[in-house]
Design a protein around this motif. Structure first.
Motif, PDB file in Angstrom:
ATOM      1  N   SER A  62       0.718  -1.151   0.026  1.00 36.06           N
ATOM      2  CA  SER A  62      -0.184  -0.029   0.160  1.00 36.06           C
ATOM      3  C   SER A  62       0.828   1.172  -0.140  1.00 36.06           C
ATOM      4  CB  SER A  62      -0.959  -0.066   1.044  1.00 36.06           C
ATOM      5  OG  SER A  62      -0.319   0.109   2.396  1.00 36.06           O
ATOM      6  N   GLY A  63       0.623   2.272  -0.853  1.00 36.06           N
ATOM      7  CA  GLY A  63       1.492   3.231  -0.876  1.00 36.06           C
ATOM      8  C   GLY A  63       2.752   3.031  -1.381  1.00 36.06           C
ATOM      9  N   ARG A  64       2.926   2.175  -2.110  1.00 37.75           N
ATOM     10  CA  ARG A  64       4.139   1.929  -2.788  1.00 37.75           C
ATOM     11  C   ARG A  64       4.279   1.587  -4.150  1.00 37.75           C
ATOM     12  NH1 ARG A  64       8.962   3.704  -0.635  1.00 37.75           N
ATOM     13  NH2 ARG A  64      10.032   1.742  -1.156  1.00 37.75           N
ATOM     14  N   SER A  65       5.151   2.126  -5.122  1.00 34.98           N
ATOM     15  CA  SER A  65       5.290   1.961  -6.441  1.00 34.98           C
ATOM     16  C   SER A  65       6.840   1.186  -6.702  1.00 34.98           C
ATOM     17  CB  SER A  65       4.929   2.865  -7.455  1.00 34.98           C
ATOM     18  OG  SER A  65       3.808   3.426  -7.354  1.00 34.98           O
ATOM     19  N   ILE A  66       6.805   0.167  -7.684  1.00 35.71           N
ATOM     20  CA  ILE A  66       8.089  -0.532  -8.027  1.00 35.71           C
ATOM     21  C   ILE A  66       8.132  -0.128  -9.524  1.00 35.71           C
ATOM     22  CG2 ILE A  66       9.500  -2.326  -8.013  1.00 35.71           C
ATOM     23  CD1 ILE A  66       8.171  -3.757  -5.466  1.00 35.71           C
ATOM     24  N   ALA A  67       9.339   0.277  -9.858  1.00 39.03           N
ATOM     25  CA  ALA A  67       9.134   0.380 -11.597  1.00 39.03           C
ATOM     26  C   ALA A  67      10.367  -0.285 -11.689  1.00 39.03           C
ATOM     27  CB  ALA A  67       9.197   1.585 -11.953  1.00 39.03           C
ATOM     28  N   LEU A  68      10.814  -0.798 -12.941  1.00 38.46           N
ATOM     29  CA  LEU A  68      12.014  -1.474 -13.617  1.00 38.46           C
ATOM     30  C   LEU A  68      12.371  -0.218 -14.664  1.00 38.46           C
ATOM     31  CD1 LEU A  68      11.578  -5.262 -13.885  1.00 38.46           C
ATOM     32  CD2 LEU A  68      13.004  -3.769 -12.112  1.00 38.46           C
ATOM     33  N   THR A  93      18.246  -1.647  -7.013  1.00 41.71           N
ATOM     34  CA  THR A  93      18.956  -2.722  -7.639  1.00 41.71           C
ATOM     35  C   THR A  93      19.520  -1.807  -8.800  1.00 41.71           C
ATOM     36  OG1 THR A  93      17.252  -4.035  -8.642  1.00 41.71           O
ATOM     37  CG2 THR A  93      18.404  -4.742  -6.384  1.00 41.71           C
ATOM     38  N   LEU A  94      20.720  -2.182  -9.564  1.00 38.44           N
ATOM     39  CA  LEU A  94      21.013  -1.749 -10.796  1.00 38.44           C
ATOM     40  C   LEU A  94      21.852  -2.864 -11.514  1.00 38.44           C
ATOM     41  CD1 LEU A  94      21.324   0.656 -12.852  1.00 38.44           C
ATOM     42  CD2 LEU A  94      23.564   1.096 -11.797  1.00 38.44           C
ATOM     43  N   TYR A  95      21.322  -3.225 -12.661  1.00 32.78           N
ATOM     44  CA  TYR A  95      22.153  -4.312 -13.681  1.00 32.78           C
ATOM     45  C   TYR A  95      22.360  -3.762 -14.850  1.00 32.78           C
ATOM     46  CZ  TYR A  95      19.119  -7.167 -10.454  1.00 32.78           C
ATOM     47  OH  TYR A  95      18.418  -7.816  -9.489  1.00 32.78           O
ATOM     48  N   SER A  96      23.520  -4.347 -15.325  1.00 34.96           N
ATOM     49  CA  SER A  96      24.059  -4.011 -16.701  1.00 34.96           C
ATOM     50  C   SER A  96      23.055  -4.926 -17.566  1.00 34.96           C
ATOM     51  CB  SER A  96      25.456  -4.299 -16.882  1.00 34.96           C
ATOM     52  OG  SER A  96      25.689  -5.593 -16.597  1.00 34.96           O
ATOM     53  N   SER A  97      22.710  -4.643 -18.789  1.00 35.61           N
ATOM     54  CA  SER A  97      22.017  -5.713 -19.668  1.00 35.61           C
ATOM     55  C   SER A  97      22.270  -5.578 -21.094  1.00 35.61           C
ATOM     56  CB  SER A  97      20.446  -4.791 -19.524  1.00 35.61           C
ATOM     57  OG  SER A  97      19.536  -5.556 -20.394  1.00 35.61           O
ATOM     58  N   SER A  98      22.021  -6.612 -21.494  1.00 33.33           N
ATOM     59  CA  SER A  98      22.326  -6.916 -23.024  1.00 33.33           C
ATOM     60  C   SER A  98      21.133  -6.931 -23.658  1.00 33.33           C
ATOM     61  CB  SER A  98      23.169  -8.347 -23.273  1.00 33.33           C
ATOM     62  OG  SER A  98      22.272  -9.287 -22.891  1.00 33.33           O
ATOM     63  N   GLY A  99      20.095  -6.443 -23.218  1.00 32.95           N
ATOM     64  CA  GLY A  99      18.787  -6.541 -23.768  1.00 32.95           C
ATOM     65  C   GLY A  99      18.552  -5.222 -24.348  1.00 32.95           C
ATOM     66  N   GLU A 106      15.700  -0.725 -10.630  1.00 33.81           N
ATOM     67  CA  GLU A 106      14.526  -0.932  -9.836  1.00 33.81           C
ATOM     68  C   GLU A 106      14.548   0.009  -9.027  1.00 33.81           C
ATOM     69  OE1 GLU A 106      12.686  -3.926  -6.349  1.00 33.81           O
ATOM     70  OE2 GLU A 106      14.446  -4.788  -7.613  1.00 33.81           O
ATOM     71  N   ILE A 107      13.375   0.843  -9.041  1.00 37.04           N
ATOM     72  CA  ILE A 107      13.157   1.873  -8.336  1.00 37.04           C
ATOM     73  C   ILE A 107      11.960   1.828  -7.445  1.00 37.04           C
ATOM     74  CG2 ILE A 107      12.650   4.427  -8.178  1.00 37.04           C
ATOM     75  CD1 ILE A 107      14.216   4.916 -10.786  1.00 37.04           C
ATOM     76  N   ARG A 108      11.924   2.023  -6.215  1.00 40.74           N
ATOM     77  CA  ARG A 108      10.755   2.106  -5.268  1.00 40.74           C
ATOM     78  C   ARG A 108      10.410   3.231  -4.780  1.00 40.74           C
ATOM     79  NH1 ARG A 108      10.919  -3.702  -2.470  1.00 40.74           N
ATOM     80  NH2 ARG A 108      12.033  -4.877  -4.081  1.00 40.74           N
ATOM     81  N   HIS A 133      13.286   4.645 -19.476  1.00 36.36           N
ATOM     82  CA  HIS A 133      12.073   3.818 -19.779  1.00 36.36           C
ATOM     83  C   HIS A 133      11.470   3.236 -18.595  1.00 36.36           C
ATOM     84  CE1 HIS A 133      13.087   4.939 -24.027  1.00 36.36           C
ATOM     85  NE2 HIS A 133      14.369   4.674 -23.665  1.00 36.36           N
ATOM     86  N   PRO A 134      10.557   3.779 -17.943  1.00 36.34           N
ATOM     87  CA  PRO A 134      10.084   2.859 -16.729  1.00 36.34           C
ATOM     88  C   PRO A 134       8.806   1.806 -17.383  1.00 36.34           C
ATOM     89  CG  PRO A 134       8.998   5.040 -16.968  1.00 36.34           C
ATOM     90  CD  PRO A 134       9.815   5.067 -18.065  1.00 36.34           C
ATOM     91  N   SER A 135       9.001   0.787 -16.510  1.00 37.07           N
ATOM     92  CA  SER A 135       7.911  -0.196 -16.430  1.00 37.07           C
ATOM     93  C   SER A 135       7.367  -0.336 -15.129  1.00 37.07           C
ATOM     94  CB  SER A 135       8.363  -1.478 -17.082  1.00 37.07           C
ATOM     95  OG  SER A 135       8.769  -1.300 -18.603  1.00 37.07           O
TER      96      SER A 135
END
Length: 142
Positions: A62-68, A93-99, A106-108, A133-135
């Motif tokens: 409740s009252g929290r959003s998580i976005a990648l 968290t922070l990841y390097s990506s090959s995508g 990850e942002i909360r 670009h947030p999801s």
């Protein structure tokens, strides 16, 4: 008994339940408690186990959003940008990506507007960051 190595069996138990006791891990992995302790100590020392965490169902917060957030960075500024983004308290968290994106963060935050402010005021202000670009996570399915 599984043909997996002792290390693999112990890690498998920890991945399923990071709070499992040494006794529970030993029972499920088919080894003694001292063996579990020895392997976990070694795995932590070697940096294989980097921490323990709780899995969160974003829909039940409740009252929290998580976005990648997929982040694009100029290649010549990559190292400095990573350091700056790692230092942000809001980046869980922070990841390097090959995508599709060079980095995934990850942002909360309390809500979607707060996530937007983190992106616009903090991430996009990092020198070398060209796009974010947030999801938003809606529901944990597994």
């Amino acid at each position: 008994m599984s043909v997996d190595s002792t290390e693999d069996r112990i890690l498998s138990v920890l991945e399923e339940d990071a709070q499992a006791s040494y006794a529970a891990i030993a029972d499920r992995a088919g080894v003694s408690k001292p063996t579990v302790r020895k392997y976990i100590d070694k795995l932590e020392t070697d940096g294989v186990i980097t921490g323990y965490s709780a899995d969160i169902d974003p829909k039940k917060l409740s009252g929290r959003s998580i976005a990648l957030v997929g982040i694009e960075v100029e290649s010549g500024r990559y190292v400095d940008a990573v350091r700056a983004i790692e230092a942000l308290d809001e980046v869980e968290t922070l990841y390097s990506s090959s995508g599709d994106h060079m980095l995934m963060a990850e942002i909360r935050a309390p809500d979607g507007d707060a996530v937007g402010r983190v992106i616009s005021d903090k991430i996009l202000s990092v020198e070398g960051v060209t796009a974010a670009h947030p999801s938003f996570l809606q529901e944990r399915l597994k």
